[in-house]
Write an enzyme that holds these catalytic residues in place. Structure first.
Site, PDB file in Angstrom:
ATOM      1  CE  LYS A  53      -3.766  -2.393   2.065  1.00 16.34           C
ATOM      2  NZ  LYS A  53      -4.563  -2.739   3.154  1.00 16.34           N
ATOM      3  CD  GLN A  97      -3.578  -4.372   6.437  1.00 15.06           C
ATOM      4  OE1 GLN A  97      -3.776  -3.279   5.903  1.00 15.06           O
ATOM      5  NE2 GLN A  97      -3.897  -5.730   6.038  1.00 15.06           N
ATOM      6  CG  ASP A 120      -9.658  -0.014   5.029  1.00 12.87           C
ATOM      7  OD1 ASP A 120      -9.225  -0.407   3.955  1.00 12.87           O
ATOM      8  OD2 ASP A 120      -8.776   0.032   6.085  1.00 12.87           O
TER       9      ASP A 120
HETATM   10  N1  GUN Z   1      -6.903  -6.701   6.265  1.00 19.19           N
HETATM   11  C1  GUN Z   1      -7.313  -7.216   4.891  1.00 19.19           C
HETATM   12  N2  GUN Z   1      -7.636  -6.676   4.094  1.00 19.19           N
HETATM   13  C2  GUN Z   1      -7.644  -5.210   4.637  1.00 19.19           C
HETATM   14  C3  GUN Z   1      -8.009  -4.131   3.932  1.00 19.19           C
HETATM   15  O1  GUN Z   1      -8.614  -3.887   3.028  1.00 19.19           O
HETATM   16  N3  GUN Z   1      -7.878  -3.191   4.999  1.00 19.19           N
HETATM   17  C4  GUN Z   1      -7.728  -3.222   6.223  1.00 19.19           C
HETATM   18  N4  GUN Z   1      -7.339  -2.007   6.873  1.00 19.19           N
HETATM   19  N5  GUN Z   1      -7.356  -4.436   6.847  1.00 19.19           N
HETATM   20  C5  GUN Z   1      -7.303  -5.489   5.937  1.00 19.19           C
END
Ligand code: GUN
Length: 294
Positions: A53, A97, A120
């Site tokens: 990311k 996350q 998100d």
């Molecule tokens: N863990 C797995 N997929 C995601 C996501 O798209 N965003 C976040 N914040 N955590 C995750």
């Protein structure tokens, strides 16, 4: 032969558009969009996702800031950090996350993120906006799935769509998006009876069960569009590891189109995160422009 939906290429095009939007914002004298990424603990998969990311932000011109906290971080400390990021005008998107360590209440953390910065789309406010068919920030993987679907079926109105999986992150929001697109949606889960039969009636299948190669060739109607959210590492016959999805890819040549794993839904999740960050930055800037002078 099923069309292979190239998620990497579609994500690249979306990134190009996002990059161009950032350039236009900067040319107009606006602030560079900023994304804060929080990772608590050392979960190896989460570390990989977070690094991807951050790199993707660099590629399109988003200013990223990274907060890597130890696994024993307390809830109050994490909430205090989120509070500071909510107040920081250089931060337009906040991503924490998940999964989080057990001492932290994930729901409280997601609630603490300003919904306007919730790139998100996990905050109940944004989930509620999606539920009511309004414009909010939409969760990235579901958004990516719809993008890929529309690359092969621009108007899925009236189609029968099956979503396998009912998680808050993927299954439920993707079902809402399909409903908003005019599909007739079935959400299946571990207690669903006659799943192969329901699958055989479906024009669209979104597989998000997390069970490797669960959707067999015999479950798939000829011409159906298959979107695979799963990714599992399995040991191949040659002793080497390989990544597989929730769909038995080699058995679905009679489908109309299918996303590969890897290279399908995965790259779209990050591209949609970047697009959401720019969207949040524009909306926050617009909000400031409307605010009365102090
Ligand atoms: N863990 C797995 N997929 C995601 C996501 O798209 N965003 C976040 N914040 N955590 C995750």
């Amino acid at each position: 032969m099923a069309e292979i939906i190239d998620g990497r290429e579609i994500a690249r095009k979306l990134d190009e558009k996002t990059g161009a939007e950032i350039k236009a914002m900067l040319d107009a004298g606006q602030r560079r969009p900023g994304l804060a990424v929080i990772l608590v603990g050392e979960d190896p998969a989460s570390q990989v996702y977070v690094s991807r990311k951050i790199k993707a932000c660099e590629r399109v011109g988003i200013e990223s800031s990274e907060y890597r906290l130890p696994a024993d971080t307390g809830q109050d400390e994490l909430l205090a950090l989120i509070g500071r990021l909510n107040d920081d005008a250089n931060v337009h998107g906040i991503l924490c996350q998940v999964p989080l360590p057990p001492q932290i209440d994930t729901r409280l953390v997601l609630l603490a993120i300003d919904p306007a910065k919730d790139v998100d789309g996990f905050h109940p406010m944004n989930a509620g906006l999606l539920f009511t068919g309004s414009e909010g920030l939409v969760a990235c993987t579901p958004s990516g799935v719809i993008h890929l679907l529309k690359s092969v079926v621009p108007d899925p109105t009236g189609m029968d769509a099956l979503v396998i999986g009912r998680s808050n992150i993927v299954g439920k929001p993707v079902a809402m998006l399909l409903l908003n697109e005019g599909c007739t949606v079935t959400i299946a889960h571990s207690k669903t009876r006659n799943l192969p039969e329901i699958a055989r009636r479906s024009d669209i299948i979104v597989a998000a069960s997390g069970i490797a190669e669960m959707v067999k060739g015999g479950w798939v109607k000829p011409g159906a569009v298959l979107l695979d959210v799963g990714i599992t590492r399995v040991r191949g016959e040659n002793g080497k590891d390989r990544l597989v999805g929730d769909i038995a890819f080699d058995e679905v040549q009679h489908a109309g189109a299918v996303t590969p794993v890897p290279g399908g839904v995965g790259p779209m999740t990050i591209a949609c995160l970047l697009a959401n960050t720019v969207r949040a930055a524009k909306a926050l800037d617009r909000g400031k422009a409307r605010a009365p002078a102090a």
